[in-house]
Design a protein around this motif. Structure first.
Motif, PDB file in Angstrom:
ATOM      1  N   LEU A   1     -13.036 -15.373 -11.480  1.00  0.00           N
ATOM      2  CA  LEU A   1     -13.585 -16.201 -10.989  1.00  0.00           C
ATOM      3  C   LEU A   1     -11.851 -16.281 -10.627  1.00  0.00           C
ATOM      4  O   LEU A   1     -11.799 -16.743  -9.557  1.00  0.00           O
ATOM      5  N   VAL A   2     -11.170 -16.676 -11.679  1.00  0.00           N
ATOM      6  CA  VAL A   2      -9.936 -17.521 -11.322  1.00  0.00           C
ATOM      7  C   VAL A   2      -8.441 -17.239 -11.048  1.00  0.00           C
ATOM      8  O   VAL A   2      -7.846 -16.624 -10.180  1.00  0.00           O
TER       9      VAL A   2
ATOM     10  N   SER B   1      -5.579 -16.534  -2.684  1.00  0.00           N
ATOM     11  CA  SER B   1      -6.905 -15.891  -3.258  1.00  0.00           C
ATOM     12  C   SER B   1      -6.596 -14.101  -3.257  1.00  0.00           C
ATOM     13  O   SER B   1      -6.633 -13.597  -4.335  1.00  0.00           O
TER      14      SER B   1
ATOM     15  N   TYR C   1     -14.227 -15.929 -16.573  1.00  0.00           N
ATOM     16  CA  TYR C   1     -13.440 -17.019 -15.854  1.00  0.00           C
ATOM     17  C   TYR C   1     -12.089 -16.221 -15.475  1.00  0.00           C
ATOM     18  O   TYR C   1     -11.903 -16.669 -14.203  1.00  0.00           O
TER      19      TYR C   1
ATOM     20  N   ILE D   1     -20.540 -21.149 -13.015  1.00  0.00           N
ATOM     21  CA  ILE D   1     -19.801 -20.460 -11.737  1.00  0.00           C
ATOM     22  C   ILE D   1     -19.921 -20.205 -11.083  1.00  0.00           C
ATOM     23  O   ILE D   1     -19.194 -20.487  -9.395  1.00  0.00           O
TER      24      ILE D   1
ATOM     25  N   GLN E   1     -13.415 -24.648 -10.127  1.00  0.00           N
ATOM     26  CA  GLN E   1     -12.010 -24.669  -9.923  1.00  0.00           C
ATOM     27  C   GLN E   1     -11.535 -25.474  -9.529  1.00  0.00           C
ATOM     28  O   GLN E   1      -9.946 -25.336  -9.433  1.00  0.00           O
TER      29      GLN E   1
ATOM     30  N   ARG F   1      -9.519 -12.981  -8.992  1.00  0.00           N
ATOM     31  CA  ARG F   1     -10.945 -13.178  -8.362  1.00  0.00           C
ATOM     32  C   ARG F   1     -11.597 -12.174  -7.623  1.00  0.00           C
ATOM     33  O   ARG F   1     -12.145 -11.448  -6.289  1.00  0.00           O
TER      34      ARG F   1
ATOM     35  N   THR G   1      -8.026 -21.460  -5.494  1.00  0.00           N
ATOM     36  CA  THR G   1      -8.541 -22.106  -5.362  1.00  0.00           C
ATOM     37  C   THR G   1      -9.153 -22.898  -4.529  1.00  0.00           C
ATOM     38  O   THR G   1     -10.442 -22.873  -3.697  1.00  0.00           O
TER      39      THR G   1
END
Lengths: 200, 200
Positions: A167-168, B119, A164, A96, A106, A171, B113
């Motif tokens: 990450l998504v 974000s 994850y 990632i 993503q 954020r 993303t």
């Protein structure tokens, strides 16, 4: 045997070029910007071939995920479950935080929120990856490191999920420290028997 | 005091109508389909007002997430950490399986993303939510249920993450059983001291 039938022959070379172009376009433009003509031009392959073989952008993404699943790292075998779960966390972290691979995931995650074919491609990729890595838990059970009946898939999901999620969803930055902490937390729960399958 | 300054006055009514229209459009069309003119028309508000006050689609999404954060459920207080973590898992489950709210989150996750403002909006929403629910861990530490130094934010992330991971990454069904199992796994790790902050 004709050249086009050999692994590494023309068919394989066309596929490799088209999937590389697909990934380039996904990284640069996202799923909504993925255009068949552009992929064909970038790959140096005739449009007709690309349309005939992949159908549409979702078909390209599905085949790309299939190819990434095949290339994905096999499960670790460090000799301890502690080492193997840490390797899983580092493997996810590496994927990632890799500029190209991270942007690819993503883009497909975004696509899957509104496209059924992208969603299936994503599901297929992670199903294979989770099954592959779940074996480290079976090995740990065989070695007596974890309780019998520990659900390997659930353990691997629990290690990957917080990375994850940062990450998504939230954020937040995902660092090596986060990866190591998460692996340790899941290991503690697994040792306590929290991942043992319920008897039905 | 003029009507337009009161809470519940004209300004608040315009905001409520615009954010409801924004959410409707997000659910139906996704972030890429979110158009200012369409939101204004749907809300029955002048375009100029919408452009002046929210700037663009990302501004609408940011304000929507801010409003959803304010409406978001305060942390549970069932009297036990087991009950509170289960409530957190159920609360996440309820949100992501709610047709309207779930589609909203997925649209904003997709937008984030490739859009910095989306974000930040997502980050702000989850930061508030995690801080709010982290208090259940502080209460458990005070009651002597969990070790001193247990990181509440990390515990809450660990409960929420596997549910979002299944929703948007592995695209698996998220059920009440999954939510309950995850809450139990995280509780076991927390009791074992796996979430105690490292001394620096």
């Amino acid at each position: 045997m004709s050249g086009s039938q050999r692994p590494g022959g023309r068919t394989a070379r066309v596929r490799a070029a088209v999937l590389e172009a697909t990934q380039d376009e996904l990284v640069e433009r996202g799923f909504h910007g993925l255009a068949m003509d552009q992929v064909a031009a970038r790959a140096g392959v005739g449009k007709t071939t690309v349309y005939r073989r992949w159908g549409g952008p979702a078909g390209l993404v599905a085949d790309l995920m299939d190819s990434l699943a095949t290339e994905s790292a096999p499960h670790a075998d460090t000799g301890t479950i502690e080492g193997d779960l840490l390797e899983n966390a580092r493997n996810v972290l590496g994927a990632i935080t890799d500029a190209r691979l991270g942007a690819t995931f993503q883009a497909v995650i975004a696509a899957a929120t509104c496209d059924e074919e992208a969603s299936r491609a994503l599901h297929g990729f992670y199903t294979r990856r989770i099954e592959e890595w779940a074996r480290v838990v079976d090995l740990a059970v065989e070695r007596g490191e974890l309780p019998a009946g520990t659900d390997g898939g659930e353990v691997i999901r629990a290690v990957s999920a917080p990375l994850y999620y940062r990450l998504v969803v939230t954020r937040e930055e995902v660092t090596g420290d986060v990866a190591a902490r998460v692996a340790g937390q899941v290991l503690a729960a697994a040792r306590a028997g929290a991942f043992v399958r319920a008897r039905t």
